[in-house]
Enzyme design. Structure first.
Site, PDB file in Angstrom:
ATOM      1  N   GLU A 267       0.887  -1.180   0.000  1.00 35.42           N
ATOM      2  CA  GLU A 267       0.000   0.000   0.000  1.00 35.42           C
ATOM      3  C   GLU A 267       0.912   1.214   0.000  1.00 35.42           C
ATOM      4  O   GLU A 267       1.499   1.556   1.024  1.00 35.42           O
ATOM      5  CB  GLU A 267      -0.865   0.017   1.267  1.00 35.42           C
ATOM      6  CG  GLU A 267      -1.914  -1.073   1.348  1.00 35.42           C
ATOM      7  CD  GLU A 267      -3.134  -0.798   0.479  1.00 35.42           C
ATOM      8  OE1 GLU A 267      -3.109   0.145  -0.332  1.00 35.42           O
ATOM      9  OE2 GLU A 267      -4.112  -1.545   0.627  1.00 35.42           O
ATOM     10  N   CYS A 301      -2.116   8.988   2.577  1.00 36.42           N
ATOM     11  CA  CYS A 301      -1.738   8.435   1.268  1.00 36.42           C
ATOM     12  C   CYS A 301      -2.789   8.795   0.225  1.00 36.42           C
ATOM     13  O   CYS A 301      -2.469   9.056  -0.920  1.00 36.42           O
ATOM     14  CB  CYS A 301      -1.586   6.932   1.364  1.00 36.42           C
ATOM     15  SG  CYS A 301      -3.061   6.126   1.972  1.00 36.42           S
ATOM     16  N   GLU A 478      -6.825  -3.957   0.572  1.00 34.39           N
ATOM     17  CA  GLU A 478      -7.172  -4.174   1.976  1.00 34.39           C
ATOM     18  C   GLU A 478      -8.645  -3.820   2.147  1.00 34.39           C
ATOM     19  O   GLU A 478      -9.287  -3.297   1.233  1.00 34.39           O
ATOM     20  CB  GLU A 478      -6.315  -3.302   2.884  1.00 34.39           C
ATOM     21  CG  GLU A 478      -4.851  -3.675   2.843  1.00 34.39           C
ATOM     22  CD  GLU A 478      -4.079  -3.091   4.009  1.00 34.39           C
ATOM     23  OE1 GLU A 478      -3.606  -1.949   3.871  1.00 34.39           O
ATOM     24  OE2 GLU A 478      -3.968  -3.765   5.058  1.00 34.39           O
TER      25      GLU A 478
HETATM   26  P1  NAD Z   1       8.270   5.028   4.745  1.00 33.71           P
HETATM   27  O1  NAD Z   1       8.282   4.228   3.500  1.00 33.71           O
HETATM   28  O2  NAD Z   1       9.433   5.873   5.057  1.00 33.71           O
HETATM   29  O3  NAD Z   1       8.077   4.061   5.993  1.00 33.71           O
HETATM   30  C1  NAD Z   1       6.999   3.177   6.089  1.00 33.71           C
HETATM   31  C2  NAD Z   1       7.310   2.157   7.145  1.00 33.71           C
HETATM   32  O4  NAD Z   1       8.379   1.325   6.704  1.00 33.71           O
HETATM   33  C3  NAD Z   1       7.785   2.749   8.467  1.00 33.71           C
HETATM   34  O5  NAD Z   1       7.242   1.970   9.508  1.00 33.71           O
HETATM   35  C4  NAD Z   1       9.291   2.584   8.394  1.00 33.71           C
HETATM   36  O6  NAD Z   1       9.887   2.559   9.655  1.00 33.71           O
HETATM   37  C5  NAD Z   1       9.395   1.260   7.687  1.00 33.71           C
HETATM   38  N1  NAD Z   1      10.655   0.980   7.017  1.00 33.71           N
HETATM   39  C6  NAD Z   1      11.623   1.854   6.643  1.00 33.71           C
HETATM   40  N2  NAD Z   1      12.620   1.193   6.008  1.00 33.71           N
HETATM   41  C7  NAD Z   1      12.268  -0.121   5.977  1.00 33.71           C
HETATM   42  C8  NAD Z   1      12.862  -1.292   5.429  1.00 33.71           C
HETATM   43  N3  NAD Z   1      14.044  -1.254   4.795  1.00 33.71           N
HETATM   44  N4  NAD Z   1      12.211  -2.465   5.559  1.00 33.71           N
HETATM   45  C9  NAD Z   1      11.011  -2.521   6.173  1.00 33.71           C
HETATM   46  N5  NAD Z   1      10.400  -1.441   6.715  1.00 33.71           N
HETATM   47  C10 NAD Z   1      11.016  -0.250   6.610  1.00 33.71           C
HETATM   48  O7  NAD Z   1       6.931   5.851   4.706  1.00 33.71           O
HETATM   49  P2  NAD Z   1       6.422   6.872   5.820  1.00 33.71           P
HETATM   50  O8  NAD Z   1       7.103   8.158   5.571  1.00 33.71           O
HETATM   51  O9  NAD Z   1       6.493   6.278   7.179  1.00 33.71           O
HETATM   52  O10 NAD Z   1       4.874   6.955   5.448  1.00 33.71           O
HETATM   53  C11 NAD Z   1       4.431   7.796   4.479  1.00 33.71           C
HETATM   54  C12 NAD Z   1       4.229   7.026   3.184  1.00 33.71           C
HETATM   55  O11 NAD Z   1       3.290   5.975   3.392  1.00 33.71           O
HETATM   56  C13 NAD Z   1       3.621   7.878   2.108  1.00 33.71           C
HETATM   57  O12 NAD Z   1       4.262   7.608   0.883  1.00 33.71           O
HETATM   58  C14 NAD Z   1       2.169   7.417   2.057  1.00 33.71           C
HETATM   59  O13 NAD Z   1       1.527   7.607   0.853  1.00 33.71           O
HETATM   60  C15 NAD Z   1       2.296   5.983   2.379  1.00 33.71           C
HETATM   61  N6  NAD Z   1       1.017   5.457   2.892  1.00 33.71           N
HETATM   62  C16 NAD Z   1       0.274   4.650   2.081  1.00 33.71           C
HETATM   63  C17 NAD Z   1      -0.960   4.178   2.510  1.00 33.71           C
HETATM   64  C18 NAD Z   1      -1.803   3.294   1.632  1.00 33.71           C
HETATM   65  O14 NAD Z   1      -2.721   2.669   2.145  1.00 33.71           O
HETATM   66  N7  NAD Z   1      -1.567   3.210   0.333  1.00 33.71           N
HETATM   67  C19 NAD Z   1      -1.426   4.529   3.780  1.00 33.71           C
HETATM   68  C20 NAD Z   1      -0.638   5.355   4.585  1.00 33.71           C
HETATM   69  C21 NAD Z   1       0.593   5.815   4.116  1.00 33.71           C
END
Ligand code: NAD
Length: 501
Positions: A267, A301, A478
């Site tokens: 997502e 998002c 989801e």
């Molecule tokens: P991010 O990609 O930086 O982090 C997301 C999660 O991944 C965090 O919990 C982070 O700690 C973890 N993470 C970081 N590196 C990782 C790795 N190498 N392996 C596994 N996990 C790792 O994103 P963010 O800044 O926390 O969230 C914002 C982003 O999330 C935006 O791009 C937003 O659009 C997206 N988002 C999408 C949805 C959806 O349903 N499509 C919903 C909410 C947020």
């Protein structure tokens, strides 16, 4: 506001701190410190000040949690009947509502969001467990017509240990929408909340145990993405990863999971258009656009971050939107402002860099455009509600996910051009359409590339509405009944039953 919530808020605002917040991993049904003993600081985005410390894990803690989930999958959880699984989820929904004040308080402190939005997220999380509680005893297979000499049938089995990587913008909601169907399917879980917002995942794990979940079925490990998220998604005992986060990290996660041929539900990000045609009810459209971009300070998002508006109503819409944006009261989430802070200082700096770039390129900032602080205290990581007018299709402000309260306005001549502009980014998560023309609305809904289209009410629907993206926004869905299949594998059985006569 309940008395309990009033007391929590009053004590915190008087500088009394907060007691009773979870501080350790939840593994095998018990609170457990990191093997290394390391901890991290929780920061209140509304003040920028620390208010708590929690365990900072590593690959060893993740391994303990996954092994605990694997043991529960083969052990206690496999012996619980589907009906009893459903009963646990139903009890969880009741307990989540009972714990609502504490959960909302913790969510606001961790993420910064206004208390009324956190309260809405609590209700949404409870509703999610309620929704999936009715499913476990209805996950039926089929019989297959193999002819007189054979019996054929299918059955659905839990996929195994599931990993859930949760972002910081909707910690409660994202936890609930992934974990409720996984548990309904009979899976076990290791959840890894974002390091900015670990508290409510830990609180929900304890609540689910109280609802009757056997030890080890749901584990929560906290720490940085690199130190805990990465080893979790790469763990060979994990069979399904539900990842919610940015497209860049999602690609890394898919790469890591591929080594074990583990399935992934990504997502990812969005740059969702809200199309407003000339015949629309402008009051409804203005309300819709304001909510679509300024709720949760735009850190959604599926935020409607692009207004694609027909020229005939552009000036009128813009004037009303600017007036509404200027009237938004910002402040610390516990004071129930219209808009809270940005969840982290880093994210606010990212937003500011996008808008400063737009200004340097000569784009027209109709309102906002500055990092600010809480007017009551001079503290916190706030950003003004911002509207940038007449953004060209290929500008980064129209193409990149900013993840903040920044609306790009794109002016079009007609519905055909609106369609082209709506589909002009690499993302395809959500779209909004505002018009009184029934045919035009459904024609756009059919031709816009998005996982979901909202007509005349942005964010309409709830847990029953399947949710997910296309193209760089991800794949899979989801929410809704079908989401439970993400957490199941299909088995086919064919038997020779002929008597030989
Ligand atoms: P991010 O990609 O930086 O982090 C997301 C999660 O991944 C965090 O919990 C982070 O700690 C973890 N993470 C970081 N590196 C990782 C790795 N190498 N392996 C596994 N996990 C790792 O994103 P963010 O800044 O926390 O969230 C914002 C982003 O999330 C935006 O791009 C937003 O659009 C997206 N988002 C999408 C949805 C959806 O349903 N499509 C919903 C909410 C947020």
């Amino acid at each position: 506001m309940t008395e309990e919530l009033e007391t929590l808020v009053a004590r915190y605002r008087a500088g009394g701190g907060v007691e009773g917040l979870p501080a350790r991993h939840f593994i095998g049904g018990e609170w457990s410190p990191s093997a290394s003993g390391r901890t991290m600081e929780s920061l209140d985005p509304g003040t920028g000040q620390p208010f708590h410390r929690f365990a900072s894990g590593d690959a060893g803690d993740v391994d303990r949690a996954v092994r605990s989930a694997d043991a529960a999958l083969k052990g206690a959880w496999s012996r619980v009947s589907p009906a009893a699984r459903g009963a646990v989820l139903a009890r969880a929904a009741i307990l989540i509502r009972e714990a609502g004040p504490r959960l909302a308080f913790a969510e606001t402190l961790d993420s910064g969001k206004p208390l009324q939005e956190a309260e809405g997220d609590v209700q949404g999380a409870a509703r999610c467990f309620e929704y999936y509680s009715g499913l476990p005893d209805k996950l039926e297979g089929r019989t297959l017509p193999l002819g007189p000499d054979h019996l054929g049938y299918t059955s659905w089995e839990p996929i195994g240990v599931t990993a859930h990587i949760i972002p910081w913008n909707y910690p409660l909601s994202t936890f609930a929408r992934g974990i409720a169907p996984a548990l309904a399917a009979g899976c076990t879980v290791v959840a890894r909340p974002a390091e900015q917002t670990p508290l409510t995942a830990l609180m929900l794990a304890e609540i689910l145990m109280q609802a009757g979940l056997p030890a080890g079925v749901l584990n929560v490990v906290t720490g940085t993405g690199v130190e805990t998220g990465a080893p979790l998604v790469a763990h060979p005992l994990v069979r399904q990863v539900t990842f919610t986060g940015s497209t860049a990290t999602g690609i890394e996660v898919m790469r890591a999971a591929a080594r074990n041929v583990t399935s992934v539900l990504p997502e990812l990000g969005g740059k969702s258009p809200v199309v407003v045609l000339h015949d629309t009810d402008l009051d409804a459209a203005v309300d819709g656009v304001i909510g679509a971009i300024f709720e949760n300070a735009g850190q959604i998002c599926s935020a409607g971050s692009r207004l694609v508006v027909e020229r005939a109503v552009h000036a009128d819409m813009l004037e009303r939107l600017v007036a509404r944006a200027r009237a938004i009261r910002i402040g610390h989430g516990l004071r129930r402002p219209d808009m809270g802070p940005i969840t982290s200082a880093e994210q606010r700096a990212r937003i500011a860099a996008f808008v400063d770039g737009a200004r340097a390129r000569g784009l027209e900032i109709a309102t906002g455009g500055h990092a600010v602080t809480d007017p009551a205290t001079g503290l916190g990581w706030f950003y003004e509600p911002t509207i940038i007018d007449r953004v060209p299709v290929d500008d980064p402000i129209a193409q990149e996910e900013i993840f903040g309260p920044v609306l790009a306005v794109q002016v079009v001549e007609d519905a055909e051009e609106a369609l082209a502009v709506a589909n002009s980014t690499r993302f395809a998560l959500v779209a909004g359409v505002y018009t009184r023309d029934f045919s035009a609305a459904h024609d756009l809904a059919r031709r816009i590339d998005a996982g979901q289209v909202y007509i005349n009410e942005y964010f309409a629907g709830g847990i029953a509405l399947p949710f997910g993206g296309n193209r760089m926004s991800g794949f899979g869905r989801e929410k809704g009944v079908d989401a439970v299949r993400t957490y199941m594998k299909l088995k086919s059985v064919a038997a020779r039953v002929s008597s030989g006569r």
